[in-house]
Each structure stands twice: as C-alpha cells, then as structure tokens.
Design an enzyme around this catalytic site. Structure first.
Site, PDB file in Angstrom:
ATOM      1  N   ARG A  40       0.849  -1.201   0.000  1.00  0.00           N
ATOM      2  CA  ARG A  40       0.000   0.000   0.000  1.00  0.00           C
ATOM      3  C   ARG A  40       0.885   1.251   0.000  1.00  0.00           C
ATOM      4  NH1 ARG A  40      -1.782   2.256   4.604  1.00  0.00           N
ATOM      5  NH2 ARG A  40      -2.245   0.303   5.656  1.00  0.00           N
ATOM      6  N   LYS A  51      -7.711   5.395 -19.968  1.00  0.00           N
ATOM      7  CA  LYS A  51      -7.903   5.828 -21.357  1.00  0.00           C
ATOM      8  C   LYS A  51      -6.580   5.681 -22.125  1.00  0.00           C
ATOM      9  CE  LYS A  51     -11.810   6.929 -19.439  1.00  0.00           C
ATOM     10  NZ  LYS A  51     -12.119   8.235 -18.888  1.00  0.00           N
TER      11      LYS A  51
HETATM   12  C1  LIG Z   1     -12.666   8.605 -17.525  1.00  0.00           C
HETATM   13  C2  LIG Z   1     -12.284   9.953 -17.034  1.00  0.00           C
HETATM   14  C3  LIG Z   1     -12.077  10.192 -15.675  1.00  0.00           C
HETATM   15  C4  LIG Z   1     -12.311   9.135 -14.617  1.00  0.00           C
HETATM   16  O1  LIG Z   1     -11.371   8.115 -14.705  1.00  0.00           O
HETATM   17  P1  LIG Z   1     -11.674   6.585 -14.256  1.00  0.00           P
HETATM   18  O2  LIG Z   1     -10.409   5.897 -14.609  1.00  0.00           O
HETATM   19  O3  LIG Z   1     -12.854   6.143 -15.043  1.00  0.00           O
HETATM   20  O4  LIG Z   1     -11.958   6.617 -12.796  1.00  0.00           O
HETATM   21  C5  LIG Z   1     -11.681  11.465 -15.305  1.00  0.00           C
HETATM   22  N1  LIG Z   1     -11.509  12.451 -16.192  1.00  0.00           N
HETATM   23  C6  LIG Z   1     -11.713  12.261 -17.510  1.00  0.00           C
HETATM   24  C7  LIG Z   1     -11.509  13.387 -18.461  1.00  0.00           C
HETATM   25  C8  LIG Z   1     -12.107  11.003 -17.968  1.00  0.00           C
HETATM   26  O5  LIG Z   1     -12.329  10.822 -19.273  1.00  0.00           O
END
Ligand SMILES: *Cc1c(COP(=O)(O)O)cnc(C)c1O
Length: 415
Positions: free
Chosen positions: A67, A219
């Site tokens: 952690r 992403k």
């Molecule tokens: C998807 C997204 C998030 C959140 O991220 P997670 O990995 O889904 O928790 C935050 N900001 C933007 C611009 C995103 O596209």
C-alpha cells in the site's frame, strides 16, 4: 539511471517510452519490469511490525508494504513523472481515485473553481461529496478568462484551486492553460489539469504553468481497455508529500498487476496516439463532408481564438471527436448500425469506440445542465482506434445509410 540523468540525454518521448531503467537496483538487470505481486517485504535487518506498516512514516527499507510502496508501481510512477516532466508521479486505482486524492486538501470555506464542461464522474463527485462538506464549488467557463478572474476574486470564500479539462469532453473546446495558471497563482491558488483527453504526448500542462496533472490512465495511458487506473503528477516536492500521504493513508494506490499492465501499455503510447490521430483526421474530413452531419467537434477546430490556443499549447488534436445529426433518433439508429465501432463508454483504447454521452458518460449530469453545457441528446462521440483507416471510414459510411433506412421505416410505420 535517475530521471534527471534520463532528461539530460534529451531523448524525445518516443524514445523515453521504451528506453529506461526497467528495474533500478535489480541484480539480474531485467529488461522488462518484473511484477512484484507481494503485499509485504521483509528487510534483512529489521523484522517489520505490521502494526507500524504503512502509516506514512519512513518505511523500513525501500519497501515494506505494497500500500505504501511497491517496486513495480515505483517504476510506473517514475515513467509518469517523466512523461509529464513533473517532480513525482503517483499511480491510483482509477482516475476518480486520483482526482479525489488531489482535492483532499480542500476544507469547508474554501472555494474550488471548475470548468463547466467536466467529465461526468468528476461532476458527480464534486456535487455529492465535495460541495456538501462546505467547499464552495463554482462552475465557470474556463475559456472566458474574465469570468475566471471574477469568480476567483469574488468575495466570500478563498479560492484555493482551479480545475480544468482541456480540450473539454465531449465538445473539445480549449482553455488557455498559461493564462489560467497566471490567474490561479495571482490569487494564491493551484491549477489542476485533467490531461486525460490528449495524453502527455500531445499536451504537457506542467510546462504551461499548471501545478498538478491528473489522468484517467484507463484511457490513453493504458490504451488497451484492460485496466482502470489513475495518475497524478506534481510539479514540486511539497505537493508530492501531500499526495503521497493521501495515497498511502487512504489505500487508493494502483495494485501491482495493474501497474505492470499499465507499464506495458505505456510503451506504445506514442505509436498509438500518432496512428489513432491520423485516422481521426480522415474521419473528421469524412464527417464534415456528410450531409447527415450538422456539426463536428474536434480539438482546435472551433473559433479563431480557440484554434490559436490549441496551436500554442498542444501538438495535435488527438483521436476523440464528436458530431451531431440534429435528431436523437437518427443518432441512436446510427450508433446501433456501426459494426466495427464498439458501443462503450470511455475512449483512448486500441479499438474504435462510440458513445452517446448524454445517455452514457454524462448521464450523471442533470438533463437541463447537459443541454446548457452542450451535451444534447443527438451528440455522438467517437474514439478512433488503430484499425485499418479505410475500414473505419467505411463502417461509418454504411451506418449512415442504415440509420437513414431505419428512421424512414419507423416514420412509415407510424404514418
Ligand atoms: C474517464 C475519465 C475520468 C475518470 O477516470 P476513471 O479511470 O474512469 O476513474 C476522469 N476524467 C476524464 C476526463 C475522464 O475521461
């Protein structure tokens, strides 16, 4: 090799993404980072007392408890810092965990300015978890610098942070980061930038004056649609201590296996972005020329001012774009008719995806707000993948034909 040594070599990102010390200090000199799938580490000289573990004090060796720190995660975190040119990077279990860790320092009576075209999950968290404890969350069009100045200096609470996403999602509008950084610093606040949409390959907010950069690594950084992760990269050491404390104290760090997967995904970030962006350019031209499309949204393609900002602060428009057909029914039929595009939330993956933000990623924003901030029900968002460009465009083309037939049949059925 330390980050400083690597930087001194002057290599560009494409090289730095693959050429680095994959496991500092490892006697076997592995060329890929090993997966340290372990909860605890037992240093030679001390027997770790588990009740002492991970409370944020100096660890027993370099590592004592995953952690608090894990070698696989450490390599990843140094890659993240390097890519964004920050002092330190941190990997979290998701983008939302990263965002929450960043804003944990806010207290009742503080003011937070946020862009009015935010990711739906950020909006939901601010509205239901941050505002209710007494933080004044003010939404402002961050493209309008006078509006930002006025909101930052408004009487009442002290503005402690400004939070910007640029280009915004899904409308792809640009905010001038250098100018907003100046406003933030002028009133003693920090500038946080959610850089998920473009990735550090195309935009580096710390270079433009931001204090902290955040990513949903789910992403572009991961890029394969096989993990959720978040990243925080900070400009200076004092901020690093704050984030390190929260990451350890709240236990929201990325697990070793996900860190290992993300390291693997990162290596191809440059290649992926380049290919996906060039196909997105073709798709943009195709959509602009199609009679069923009434409006196309792509970074850097708005008004003259927005174009100038985009040119100045980025190295490209990325591979996410959006368009409208003027009719929610047609948009839905079109999405349903796409074969190559998978209908999913999220973006930045290897494969092309499609979504209707008003129904999916932005559904947590109340409908009236969505309309006001430009997420109408006919808006379709595309994220372009690495497939053969001709196949991608052909799929979009056949979907328009199928949607037109579908809508015509529905109308005939009703008549
Ligand atoms: C998807 C997204 C998030 C959140 O991220 P997670 O990995 O889904 O928790 C935050 N900001 C933007 C611009 C995103 O596209």
């Amino acid at each position: 090799m330390t980050i400083e040594q690597e930087r001194a070599r002057g290599w560009s990102d494409a090289t730095r993404l693959v050429r680095y010390d994959a496991c500092p200090g490892d006697a076997y000199r592995p060329t890929a980072t090993p997966l340290y799938q372990t909860a605890t580490f037992a240093p030679d000289d001390l027997v770790a007392d588990e009740s002492d573990s991970g409370i944020g004090d100096a660890p027993l060796g370099p590592y004592d408890y995953s952690r608090s720190g894990n070698p696989t995660r450490s390599v990843l975190e140094s890659r993240l810092a390097d890519l964004e040119r920050g002092a330190r990077g941190f990997a979290f279990a998701s983008g939302m965990a990263a965002i929450a860790a960043c804003l944990r320092f806010l207290r009742a009576g503080d003011r937070l300015l946020v862009g009015d075209d935010l990711y739906g999950g950020t909006y939901r968290w601010l509205a239901h978890a941050v505002a209710p404890v007494g933080v004044e969350v003010v939404r402002v069009d961050t493209r309008d610098l006078d509006a930002v100045r006025r909101a930052a200096a408004a009487p009442g609470a002290t503005t402690r942070a400004i939070w910007v996403e640029t280009p915004s999602n899904p409308r792809q509008e640009s905010t001038d980061l250098a100018a907003v950084a100046e406003i933030a610093h002028g009133c003693g606040a920090r500038l946080y930038v959610d850089n998920t949409m473009l990735s550090p390959i195309l935009q580096r907010p710390l270079d433009l004056g931001a204090d902290v950069v955040v990513h949903s690594a789910t992403k572009w950084l991961g890029g394969h649609g096989d993990l959720t992760a978040g990243a925080v990269i900070v400009r200076d050491a004092a901020l690093a201590d704050e984030i390190a404390f929260t990451q350890n104290a709240e236990g929201t760090a990325l697990a070793p296996f996900e860190a290992w997967l993300l390291l693997r995904g990162l290596k191809t970030l440059g290649l992926r972005v380049e290919r996906q962006q060039s196909t997105a350019n073709l798709v943009t031209d195709f959509l602009r020329g199609h009679p069923a499309v009434v409006e196309v949204f792509r970074a850097g393609q708005g008004d003259v001012r927005s174009r100038a900002i985009h040119e100045r602060q980025t190295r490209g428009a990325g591979a996410v774009l959006a368009f409208r057909t003027g009719c929610a029914r047609t948009s839905e039929a079109w999405v349903a008719a796409c074969r190559l595009f998978a209908t999913t939330v999220s973006f930045g993956s290897l494969h092309s995806t499609i979504s209707i933000p008003g129904r999916m990623s932005h559904a947590s924003i109340p409908e009236a707000e969505r309309e006001r901030h430009g997420v109408p029900p006919d808006l379709v968002r595309l994220s372009i993948g690495i497939e053969e460009p001709d196949d991608v465009v052909a799929d979009l083309q056949q979907a328009f034909a199928a949607a037109a037939r579908d809508v015509a049949m529905t109308r005939a059925g009703r008549a």
